[in-house]
Design a protein around this motif. Sequence first.
Motif, PDB file in Angstrom:
ATOM      1  N   ARG A  74       0.739  -1.117  -0.020  1.00 60.25           N
ATOM      2  CA  ARG A  74       0.029   0.122  -0.013  1.00 60.25           C
ATOM      3  C   ARG A  74       0.735   1.170  -0.065  1.00 60.25           C
ATOM      4  N   GLU A  75       0.666   2.268  -0.948  1.00 61.94           N
ATOM      5  CA  GLU A  75       1.424   3.327  -1.136  1.00 61.94           C
ATOM      6  C   GLU A  75       0.563   4.573  -1.122  1.00 61.94           C
ATOM      7  N   GLN A  76       1.336   5.761  -0.900  1.00 61.86           N
ATOM      8  CA  GLN A  76       0.771   7.048  -0.767  1.00 61.86           C
ATOM      9  C   GLN A  76       1.581   7.946  -1.753  1.00 61.86           C
ATOM     10  N   ARG A  77       1.155   8.762  -2.517  1.00 66.37           N
ATOM     11  CA  ARG A  77       1.882   9.904  -3.278  1.00 66.37           C
ATOM     12  C   ARG A  77       1.050  11.072  -3.347  1.00 66.37           C
ATOM     13  N   GLU A  78       1.949  12.340  -3.084  1.00 67.96           N
ATOM     14  CA  GLU A  78       1.034  13.576  -3.539  1.00 67.96           C
ATOM     15  C   GLU A  78       1.715  13.988  -5.016  1.00 67.96           C
ATOM     16  N   ASN A  79       0.790  14.324  -5.470  1.00 66.93           N
ATOM     17  CA  ASN A  79       0.991  14.776  -6.812  1.00 66.93           C
ATOM     18  C   ASN A  79       0.338  16.288  -7.013  1.00 66.93           C
ATOM     19  N   TYR A  80       1.301  17.312  -7.858  1.00 62.98           N
ATOM     20  CA  TYR A  80       0.737  18.478  -7.881  1.00 62.98           C
ATOM     21  C   TYR A  80       0.131  18.601  -9.291  1.00 62.98           C
ATOM     22  N   ASP A  81      -1.017  19.255  -9.633  1.00 59.14           N
ATOM     23  CA  ASP A  81      -1.648  19.257 -10.807  1.00 59.14           C
ATOM     24  C   ASP A  81      -1.588  20.727 -11.340  1.00 59.14           C
ATOM     25  N   ARG A  82      -0.774  21.218 -12.061  1.00 57.35           N
ATOM     26  CA  ARG A  82      -0.870  22.638 -12.750  1.00 57.35           C
ATOM     27  C   ARG A  82      -1.523  22.722 -14.152  1.00 57.35           C
ATOM     28  N   GLY A  83      -1.892  21.457 -14.424  1.00 58.44           N
ATOM     29  CA  GLY A  83      -2.413  21.588 -16.056  1.00 58.44           C
ATOM     30  C   GLY A  83      -1.237  21.397 -17.221  1.00 58.44           C
ATOM     31  N   ASP A  84      -1.387  21.032 -18.157  1.00 57.11           N
ATOM     32  CA  ASP A  84      -0.500  20.697 -19.201  1.00 57.11           C
ATOM     33  C   ASP A  84      -0.041  22.224 -19.791  1.00 57.11           C
ATOM     34  N   HIS A 152       6.351  20.969 -34.425  1.00 54.14           N
ATOM     35  CA  HIS A 152       6.241  20.040 -33.001  1.00 54.14           C
ATOM     36  C   HIS A 152       7.319  19.319 -32.907  1.00 54.14           C
ATOM     37  N   VAL A 153       8.035  19.157 -31.525  1.00 57.02           N
ATOM     38  CA  VAL A 153       9.383  18.645 -31.451  1.00 57.02           C
ATOM     39  C   VAL A 153       9.064  17.430 -30.660  1.00 57.02           C
ATOM     40  N   PHE A 154       8.687  17.554 -29.467  1.00 54.46           N
ATOM     41  CA  PHE A 154       8.233  16.342 -28.726  1.00 54.46           C
ATOM     42  C   PHE A 154       7.495  16.886 -27.492  1.00 54.46           C
ATOM     43  N   ASP A 155       6.793  15.805 -26.799  1.00 53.66           N
ATOM     44  CA  ASP A 155       6.085  16.021 -25.506  1.00 53.66           C
ATOM     45  C   ASP A 155       6.879  15.312 -24.283  1.00 53.66           C
ATOM     46  N   VAL A 156       7.084  16.183 -23.359  1.00 50.83           N
ATOM     47  CA  VAL A 156       7.901  15.506 -22.172  1.00 50.83           C
ATOM     48  C   VAL A 156       7.149  15.617 -20.791  1.00 50.83           C
ATOM     49  N   TYR A 157       7.176  14.816 -19.719  1.00 50.98           N
ATOM     50  CA  TYR A 157       6.810  15.066 -18.650  1.00 50.98           C
ATOM     51  C   TYR A 157       7.988  15.576 -17.694  1.00 50.98           C
ATOM     52  N   MET A 158       7.909  16.864 -17.205  1.00 51.49           N
ATOM     53  CA  MET A 158       9.160  17.548 -16.791  1.00 51.49           C
ATOM     54  C   MET A 158       9.590  16.912 -15.399  1.00 51.49           C
ATOM     55  N   SER A 159       8.732  16.707 -14.284  1.00 52.52           N
ATOM     56  CA  SER A 159       8.958  16.151 -13.121  1.00 52.52           C
ATOM     57  C   SER A 159       8.124  15.101 -12.568  1.00 52.52           C
ATOM     58  N   PRO A 160       8.164  13.912 -13.383  1.00 57.80           N
ATOM     59  CA  PRO A 160       7.177  12.879 -12.956  1.00 57.80           C
ATOM     60  C   PRO A 160       6.981  12.472 -11.770  1.00 57.80           C
ATOM     61  N   GLY A 161       8.039  12.607 -10.874  1.00 58.33           N
ATOM     62  CA  GLY A 161       7.785  12.012  -9.447  1.00 58.33           C
ATOM     63  C   GLY A 161       6.785  12.794  -8.696  1.00 58.33           C
ATOM     64  N   SER A 162       6.414  14.192  -9.023  1.00 57.69           N
ATOM     65  CA  SER A 162       5.290  14.795  -8.293  1.00 57.69           C
ATOM     66  C   SER A 162       4.503  15.879  -8.953  1.00 57.69           C
ATOM     67  N   VAL A 163       4.744  16.111 -10.024  1.00 57.99           N
ATOM     68  CA  VAL A 163       4.209  16.773 -10.943  1.00 57.99           C
ATOM     69  C   VAL A 163       3.453  16.374 -12.159  1.00 57.99           C
ATOM     70  N   THR A 164       2.380  16.580 -12.398  1.00 56.02           N
ATOM     71  CA  THR A 164       1.587  15.977 -13.575  1.00 56.02           C
ATOM     72  C   THR A 164       1.747  16.335 -14.739  1.00 56.02           C
ATOM     73  N   GLU A 165       2.162  17.535 -14.666  1.00 48.15           N
ATOM     74  CA  GLU A 165       2.359  18.487 -16.075  1.00 48.15           C
ATOM     75  C   GLU A 165       3.154  17.829 -17.317  1.00 48.15           C
ATOM     76  N   ARG A 166       2.534  17.853 -18.314  1.00 47.84           N
ATOM     77  CA  ARG A 166       3.077  17.335 -19.780  1.00 47.84           C
ATOM     78  C   ARG A 166       3.532  18.332 -20.508  1.00 47.84           C
ATOM     79  N   LEU A 167       4.539  18.684 -20.998  1.00 52.59           N
ATOM     80  CA  LEU A 167       4.971  20.023 -21.575  1.00 52.59           C
ATOM     81  C   LEU A 167       5.217  19.690 -23.041  1.00 52.59           C
ATOM     82  N   HIS A 168       4.584  20.379 -24.027  1.00 53.85           N
ATOM     83  CA  HIS A 168       4.586  20.070 -25.291  1.00 53.85           C
ATOM     84  C   HIS A 168       5.700  21.208 -26.038  1.00 53.85           C
ATOM     85  N   PHE A 169       6.490  20.710 -26.770  1.00 51.91           N
ATOM     86  CA  PHE A 169       7.695  21.560 -27.314  1.00 51.91           C
ATOM     87  C   PHE A 169       7.561  21.740 -28.564  1.00 51.91           C
TER      88      PHE A 169
END
Length: 245
Positions: A74-84, A152-169
């Motif tokens: 059983r695990e718990q994680r906090e995640n911060y959602d600021r949108g993509d 369009h270059v690529f899409d990247v999860y910038m800080s996947p350990g805690s932030v949900t944001e996916r950034l489109h380059f």
Amino acid sequence: MTTTPPGRPTTGRPTTEGIDLPDRRGRIGLDRLGRDLTGNPGVRIRDVEVLSCDWYVLRKTTFDYRHADGHWSREQRENYDRGDGATILLYDTERRTVLLTRQFRLPAYVNGHPDGMLVETAAGLLDGDSPEEAIRREAAEETGHRVGCPEHVFDVYMSPGSVTERLHFYAAPYGPWSATGEGGGIAAEGEDISTLELPFTEALAMIRDGSIADAKTIMLLQWAALDGPFRPADDSHDRTPRARG
């Protein structure tokens, strides 16, 4: 924040902004995100708790996780959602320059950056727009340049350990023909952004000496050097020309 709406009888169960009631951005049901995920059979979501929903959303998710040896924990994680979001590198191959921005970033300042003034590629949140629409908007607001059809270059999860944001380059050419205003961001939103035009070789040197310390900017500059508009001349046959505007 827990409240009871005016005129509504108390039922004994408190109501909460962002869950039962709209929060300051009109959102509701923020505790539902992630509960119905089924893509990974080794992850079973058990609970989602909203810790904060001021401008962005901080959640704590409880889940069961199956380890490589087969046992579950059983695990718990906090995640911060600021949108993509989306970001763009503006470049001029004829003059071999790039157009960047400079603005104050409080999180960087409190975590050791000397003055918090970061040199970056133009960027912003999608705010309901498509990535391409959003980056056209942000490029115009921050740099004063109109982007026609960005690459369009690529899409990247910038800080996947805690932030949900996916950034489109993205990347696009710029020049006197694309200038439509002064840029600078939206003052009403507290933005105070300056533009910085640099020779491409100087921008690369600023990565090496630490003057450019923003991840998205470093990634786009290195892409431009390796596979983008400033790639070595002997690689030119591998890519098709880009149209301006």
